[in-house]
Design an enzyme around this catalytic site. Structure first.
Site, short mmCIF file in Angstrom:
data_model
loop_
_atom_site.label_atom_id
_atom_site.label_comp_id
_atom_site.label_asym_id
_atom_site.label_seq_id
_atom_site.Cartn_x
_atom_site.Cartn_y
_atom_site.Cartn_z
N TYR A 98 33.26 -93.83 -29.65
CA TYR A 98 33.19 -94.58 -30.91
C TYR A 98 31.92 -95.44 -31.03
CZ TYR A 98 37.78 -93.05 -32.44
OH TYR A 98 38.84 -92.29 -32.86
N GLU A 140 45.47 -93.14 -30.86
CA GLU A 140 45.18 -92.04 -29.92
C GLU A 140 45.66 -92.37 -28.51
OE1 GLU A 140 40.98 -91.70 -30.67
OE2 GLU A 140 41.40 -91.18 -32.77
N ARG A 203 39.26 -74.95 -31.76
CA ARG A 203 39.92 -74.83 -33.05
C ARG A 203 41.41 -75.14 -32.88
NH1 ARG A 203 35.27 -74.57 -33.63
NH2 ARG A 203 34.02 -73.12 -34.88
N GLY A 274 48.40 -70.48 -44.09
CA GLY A 274 49.19 -71.71 -44.12
C GLY A 274 50.66 -71.47 -43.89
#
Length: 396
Positions: A98, A140, A203, A274
Site C-alpha cells: 500500500y 484483508e 485470474r 456468468g
C-alpha cells in the site's frame, strides 16, 4: 471517519480530481510499473491493463470512496471495500504494497494537478487514501485469518470436461492429499499460471460445485479479445496446455457474492460465463431442499453456447418450486425464449433476493427490470468478472 477539515478540502477539490482522475491513473500505472515491472509481470492482469479496464476501476473506486466520505463523513462504504478486499486477498496483496501505491499515486496527482496540490490538499487526499487503504488492510487481514490456507497451494487436474466449443471445466484435487477447506456457493479461486514469456499471471474463476465437494471445480471460457483488449492470456493457456495430470496453483476461495439462504424467494440471473456461480448456488439449494420459489434466468447467444446448461436445468428440476427461463439470441425454438432478457412475463415473488452475474449491460438491464417489479435495491446482489466498472457509474 474523515476529519471535518479534510472533508471540506476534499469536497472543494473533488470536481477537479474527478475530472482528471483518468489522466492521474494513467500516469500512476506508468510510474508504478516503471519502478516495479514485476508487478505488471506477475500480479496485475496485463489484459485489463491493455484495455484500460483496470485504470477505470481504480479511478472509479477512488472517486466513489471520496464521494461517499464527503457525503457520509462518519461512515464507510463497506460493501465496496469488502468486494475489493476479497479480490485483493485472492491475489495475495500484503500491507507493504500500500505505501508503494501511495507513493506513485500521489506523484501522479501532483504532476497532473500541479500548483493546485497545496499542502492542505495533499494532506486531505492522503487522509482519504489511508482511510481506504487501512480499511482494506484490516478486512484483508481478517480474510487471511479466516482462510484455512495461506498463500498458494498446488492442485492436480483429475478431469477436464469440454462443456462447449469455448468452455472447459477443470476438476482438481490437492497434490498433498490434504483436506479440502470449505467455501460458500458463489465464491471463486485465483489460478496462477506461468506463461511462455515467464510472466506469472493470475485470474479468478468461480467454483461450480456446491460446498462440501472433495474437489475444486471451475469452468473457463476461452477469451477472444477485441481491440484494444488482447486475447485472454490465462484462459487460452488453460485451454491449450492444461490436461489431466497437470498441476495448477490455486488460492483459497474468496468472494462476497455468496448465497444467503434465508428461506426467501430467489432469482438467479446470469449471462454467458456468468452462469458459473449460479450453478453452485442451485446445487446447494437442491441439496438443502430449499422450498421457496427459485427462478433461474439465463441469457446466451444460443443453446450450444450455454455452458453447463444440463446442470443448470437439472439442479433447478430438483427444487420443488423452481423455474428456469432461458433467453437465446439464436436457435431459441424448443430451448427457451428468443432475444434478450425480458422479465415482463416472469413472476417475481414479493421479498425476492436476486443474484446477478454477467456483463455490466446485462446486469444493469436486469437490475432496472427487477426494481420496476418491486424488488428492493438492497436485495439485488451482483458479481463482476474483472475490474468492477460499476464503481465508475456509482462515482459519476
Amino acid at each position: 471517519m474523515l476529519s471535518e477539515q479534510s472533508a471540506a478540502t476534499v469536497r472543494a477539490t473533488l470536481p477537479a480530481v474527478g475530472a482528471a482522475i483518468g489522466e492521474i491513473t494513467e500516469r500512476f500505472y506508468g510510474k508504478l510499473f516503471d519502478a516495479h515491472p514485476e508487478l505488471l509481470r506477475d500480479l496485475f492482469n496485463r489484459g485489463n491493463q491493455a484495455s484500460g479496464a483496470q485504470k477505470q476501476a481504480l479511478a472509479g473506486s477512488i472517486a466513489a470512496f471520496a464521494t461517499y466520505l464527503v457525503n457520509n463523513p462518519d461512515q464507510r462504504p463497506d460493501v465496496m471495500l469488502h468486494r475489493i478486499a476479497h479480490k485483493h486477498a485472492s491475489l495475495g496483496i500484503v500491507p507493504e504494497q500500500y505505501p508503494i501505491v501511495h507513493e506513485h499515486l500521489f506523484a501522479a496527482i501532483a504532476e497532473v494537478l500541479g500548483d493546485a496540490v497545496t499542502e492542505e490538499v495533499a494532506a486531505a487526499w492522503t487522509e482519504v487514501y489511508w482511510l481506504m487503504a487501512n480499511a482494506l488492510i484490516a478486512i484483508e487481514k481478517r480474510l487471511y485469518a479466516q482462510s484455512e490456507q495461506t498463500g498458494w497451494r498446488e492442485w492436480k487436474v483429475v478431469e477436464r470436461v469440454e462443456e462447449t466449443d469455448d468452455v472447459a471445466t477443470f476438476k482438481l484435487r490437492p497434490v498433498d492429499d490434504g483436506p479440502v477447506p470449505g467455501y460458500r456457493a458463489g465464491q471463486y479461486v485465483s489460478v496462477g499460471v506461468t506463461l511462455a514469456d515467464g510472466a506469472r499471471q493470475i485470474r479468478q474463476y468461480s467454483l461450480t460445485a456446491a460446498p462440501g465437494s472433495p474437489e475444486r471445480q471451475f469452468a473457463v471460457k476461452r477469451v477472444t479479445g477485441a481491440a484494444p483488449a488482447p486475447d485472454g492470456e490465462v484462459s487460452n493457456h488453460l485451454h491449450a496446455h492444461v490436461r489431466e495430470g497437470d498441476v495448477l496453483q490455486l488460492s483459497a476461495p474468496y468472494g462476497d457474492l455468496v448465497l444467503e439462504d434465508t428461506g426467501a424467494p430467489l432469482l438467479l440471473a446470469s449471462a454467458g460465463i456468468g452462469v458459473t456461480p449460479m450453478i453452485a448456488m442451485l446445487e446447494q439449494l437442491a441439496l438443502a431442499g430449499h422450498g421457496a420459489p427459485v427462478t433461474a434466468v439465463h441469457a446466451d447467444r444460443s443453446p450450444a453456447s450455454h455452458a453447463l446448461r444440463t446442470d443448470h436445468a437439472a439442479y433447478a428440476a430438483k427444487l420443488p418450486r423452481a423455474e428456469t427461463v432461458f433467453f437465446y439470441e439464436q436457435d431459441a425454438e424448443g430451448y427457451g425464449r428468443p432475444g434478450l432478457v425480458d422479465l415482463a412475463g416472469v413472476e417475481v415473488a414479493p421479498g425476492t433476493q436476486a443474484y446477478l452475474c454477467g456483463p455490466l449491460p446485462f446486469m444493469r438491464a436486469v437490475r432496472e427490470q427487477l426494481i420496476a417489479k418491486g424488488v428492493a435495491p438492497a436485495d439485488i446482489h451482483y458479481e463482476v468478472f474483472g475490474p468492477d466498472l460499476w464503481l465508475v457509474q456509482a462515482a459519476a
